[in-house]
Design a protein around this motif. Structure first.
Motif, PDB file in Angstrom:
ATOM      1  N   SER A  50     -43.180 -57.468 -50.075  1.00 25.63           N
ATOM      2  CA  SER A  50     -44.644 -57.372 -49.739  1.00 25.63           C
ATOM      3  C   SER A  50     -45.259 -57.599 -51.127  1.00 25.63           C
ATOM      4  N   SER A  51     -46.491 -57.896 -51.119  1.00 25.92           N
ATOM      5  CA  SER A  51     -47.240 -58.246 -52.525  1.00 25.92           C
ATOM      6  C   SER A  51     -47.343 -56.894 -53.279  1.00 25.92           C
ATOM      7  N   SER A  52     -46.982 -57.057 -54.359  1.00 27.64           N
ATOM      8  CA  SER A  52     -46.882 -56.134 -55.435  1.00 27.64           C
ATOM      9  C   SER A  52     -45.831 -54.791 -55.014  1.00 27.64           C
ATOM     10  N   ASN A  53     -45.052 -55.196 -53.994  1.00 28.33           N
ATOM     11  CA  ASN A  53     -44.216 -54.213 -53.358  1.00 28.33           C
ATOM     12  C   ASN A  53     -45.186 -52.918 -52.952  1.00 28.33           C
ATOM     13  N   ALA A  54     -46.312 -53.409 -52.505  1.00 30.25           N
ATOM     14  CA  ALA A  54     -47.160 -52.203 -52.073  1.00 30.25           C
ATOM     15  C   ALA A  54     -46.753 -51.588 -50.527  1.00 30.25           C
ATOM     16  N   GLN A  55     -46.059 -52.277 -49.755  1.00 29.98           N
ATOM     17  CA  GLN A  55     -45.496 -52.020 -48.516  1.00 29.98           C
ATOM     18  C   GLN A  55     -46.734 -51.646 -47.615  1.00 29.98           C
ATOM     19  N   PRO A  56     -47.678 -52.536 -47.403  1.00 31.67           N
ATOM     20  CA  PRO A  56     -49.044 -51.955 -46.623  1.00 31.67           C
ATOM     21  C   PRO A  56     -48.805 -51.730 -45.026  1.00 31.67           C
ATOM     22  N   TRP A  57     -47.516 -52.147 -44.587  1.00 28.22           N
ATOM     23  CA  TRP A  57     -47.572 -51.990 -43.067  1.00 28.22           C
ATOM     24  C   TRP A  57     -47.496 -50.643 -42.706  1.00 28.22           C
ATOM     25  N   ARG A  58     -48.103 -50.495 -41.700  1.00 25.79           N
ATOM     26  CA  ARG A  58     -47.765 -49.156 -40.901  1.00 25.79           C
ATOM     27  C   ARG A  58     -47.677 -49.288 -39.354  1.00 25.79           C
ATOM     28  N   PHE A  59     -46.925 -48.801 -38.687  1.00 24.83           N
ATOM     29  CA  PHE A  59     -46.390 -48.709 -37.345  1.00 24.83           C
ATOM     30  C   PHE A  59     -46.774 -47.976 -36.502  1.00 24.83           C
ATOM     31  N   LEU A  60     -47.443 -48.299 -35.329  1.00 28.89           N
ATOM     32  CA  LEU A  60     -47.775 -47.171 -34.151  1.00 28.89           C
ATOM     33  C   LEU A  60     -47.003 -47.564 -33.159  1.00 28.89           C
ATOM     34  N   VAL A  61     -46.203 -46.669 -32.771  1.00 34.06           N
ATOM     35  CA  VAL A  61     -45.117 -46.836 -31.799  1.00 34.06           C
ATOM     36  C   VAL A  61     -45.494 -46.224 -30.394  1.00 34.06           C
ATOM     37  N   ILE A  62     -45.758 -47.166 -29.381  1.00 34.98           N
ATOM     38  CA  ILE A  62     -46.351 -46.830 -28.202  1.00 34.98           C
ATOM     39  C   ILE A  62     -45.229 -46.878 -27.157  1.00 34.98           C
ATOM     40  N   GLU A  63     -44.722 -45.542 -26.737  1.00 39.26           N
ATOM     41  CA  GLU A  63     -43.603 -45.622 -25.844  1.00 39.26           C
ATOM     42  C   GLU A  63     -43.679 -44.961 -24.449  1.00 39.26           C
ATOM     43  N   GLU A 135     -62.417 -59.634 -47.188  1.00 38.59           N
ATOM     44  CA  GLU A 135     -61.579 -60.705 -46.498  1.00 38.59           C
ATOM     45  C   GLU A 135     -60.349 -61.195 -47.309  1.00 38.59           C
ATOM     46  N   ARG A 136     -60.254 -61.271 -48.590  1.00 32.96           N
ATOM     47  CA  ARG A 136     -58.950 -61.306 -49.296  1.00 32.96           C
ATOM     48  C   ARG A 136     -57.917 -60.184 -48.958  1.00 32.96           C
ATOM     49  N   LEU A 137     -58.305 -59.115 -49.191  1.00 28.03           N
ATOM     50  CA  LEU A 137     -57.228 -58.039 -48.783  1.00 28.03           C
ATOM     51  C   LEU A 137     -56.903 -58.281 -47.181  1.00 28.03           C
ATOM     52  N   ARG A 138     -57.695 -58.605 -46.427  1.00 29.39           N
ATOM     53  CA  ARG A 138     -57.234 -58.901 -45.154  1.00 29.39           C
ATOM     54  C   ARG A 138     -56.030 -59.833 -44.819  1.00 29.39           C
ATOM     55  N   ILE A 143     -50.468 -61.327 -44.205  1.00 36.30           N
ATOM     56  CA  ILE A 143     -49.325 -62.029 -44.700  1.00 36.30           C
ATOM     57  C   ILE A 143     -48.140 -60.984 -44.544  1.00 36.30           C
ATOM     58  N   ASP A 144     -48.296 -59.901 -45.320  1.00 33.41           N
ATOM     59  CA  ASP A 144     -47.223 -58.956 -45.579  1.00 33.41           C
ATOM     60  C   ASP A 144     -46.952 -58.505 -44.166  1.00 33.41           C
ATOM     61  N   GLY A 145     -47.979 -58.110 -43.176  1.00 31.28           N
ATOM     62  CA  GLY A 145     -47.817 -57.814 -41.817  1.00 31.28           C
ATOM     63  C   GLY A 145     -46.922 -58.722 -41.086  1.00 31.28           C
ATOM     64  N   GLY A 146     -47.302 -60.047 -41.478  1.00 35.02           N
ATOM     65  CA  GLY A 146     -46.317 -61.108 -40.394  1.00 35.02           C
ATOM     66  C   GLY A 146     -45.104 -61.151 -41.023  1.00 35.02           C
ATOM     67  N   ILE A 147     -44.644 -60.921 -42.326  1.00 36.64           N
ATOM     68  CA  ILE A 147     -43.280 -60.849 -43.094  1.00 36.64           C
ATOM     69  C   ILE A 147     -42.375 -59.656 -42.253  1.00 36.64           C
ATOM     70  N   VAL A 148     -43.170 -58.601 -42.288  1.00 34.50           N
ATOM     71  CA  VAL A 148     -42.269 -57.387 -41.854  1.00 34.50           C
ATOM     72  C   VAL A 148     -42.368 -57.260 -40.224  1.00 34.50           C
ATOM     73  N   SER A 149     -43.371 -58.079 -39.373  1.00 37.33           N
ATOM     74  CA  SER A 149     -43.087 -58.124 -38.236  1.00 37.33           C
ATOM     75  C   SER A 149     -41.948 -59.009 -37.869  1.00 37.33           C
ATOM     76  N   HIS A 150     -41.675 -60.275 -38.504  1.00 36.00           N
ATOM     77  CA  HIS A 150     -40.641 -61.177 -38.322  1.00 36.00           C
ATOM     78  C   HIS A 150     -39.115 -60.647 -38.630  1.00 36.00           C
TER      79      HIS A 150
END
Length: 219
Positions: A50-63, A135-138, A143-150
């Motif tokens: 992830s960019s700067s290793n900030a790991q900005p992904w969060r996961f909401l698990v709906i089960e 907009e740049r932050l989004r 990008i980071d969210g797409g990488i972790v998703s894959h």
């Protein structure tokens, strides 16, 4: 010799994973994953870069059945929403960079980098993200969210589970229905479970048609 053999075996296994991954839309409703199983999949997925290793992904698990039924019309009535064991909403945290202190402090404790280097990186990164246009932050979060998703989809396949990424949902309704604040940017939904019907094979464009060395074609 033993190292070479091990690498060859690992590569073959990875090749199986990427070739066997399919977008599965019909799931075995009887298969459920425990919280520990899901967390293990996510733990391996978050080894992604992830960019700067900030790991900005969060996961909401709906089960739960109730919440999956609530999600289904928001996801345009896609059947996999209620059939899969879980649907994971991958979100980007616009304030994720605020955890850089925590992330780099741990790197220092583990001896991965010098304290002064970590401090300089954190200060520079926090200043950059804090002043970044929305907009740049989004874009960074997508990008980071797409990488972790894959990576999550490949990890799931390696563990014998199936997935399908979903961009077809109403973002505003998702945020309202699940109380997701504007701090978080929805990236995609991922259905997770066990296929009741295999995903159908697909083809890919010839690599010669999509790869260019050193310069782009004129048209």
């Amino acid at each position: 010799m033993s190292t070479s053999t091990h690498t060859s075996q690992s590569s073959a296994l990875f090749a199986d994973v990427i070739r066997e991954r399919r977008s599965v839309r019909v799931y075995d409703k009887s298969v459920r994953l425990s919280h520990e199983e899901i967390k293990e999949l996510l733990k391996e997925a978050t080894l992604a870069p992830s960019s700067s290793n900030a790991q900005p992904w969060r996961f909401l698990v709906i089960e739960t059945e109730e919440l999956k039924a609530k999600l289904q019309p928001i996801a345009y009535n896609q059947s996999q929403v209620t059939e899969a064991a879980a649907v994971i909403a991958v979100l980007g945290d616009t304030e994720g960079y605020k955890k850089l202190d925590e992330i780099f402090d741990e790197s220092v404790k583990r001896g991965y980098m010098a304290e002064d280097t970590a401090k300089a990186l954190v200060e520079r990164s926090i200043q950059a993200y804090g002043s970044m246009p929305a907009e740049r932050l989004r874009k960074v979060l997508y990008i980071d969210g797409g990488i972790v998703s894959h990576q999550l989809m490949l990890v799931a396949r390696a563990h014998g589970y199936d997935t399908v990424p979903m961009g077809g949902y109403d973002e505003a309704q998702l945020k309202e229905a699940f109380s997701i604040s504007d701090r978080y940017v929805p990236v995609m939904l991922i259905a997770l479970g066990k296929a009741a019907k295999p995903g159908h094979p697909t083809t890919r464009l010839p690599i010669e048609d999509i790869t260019f060395f050193n310069e782009m074609p004129s048209n």
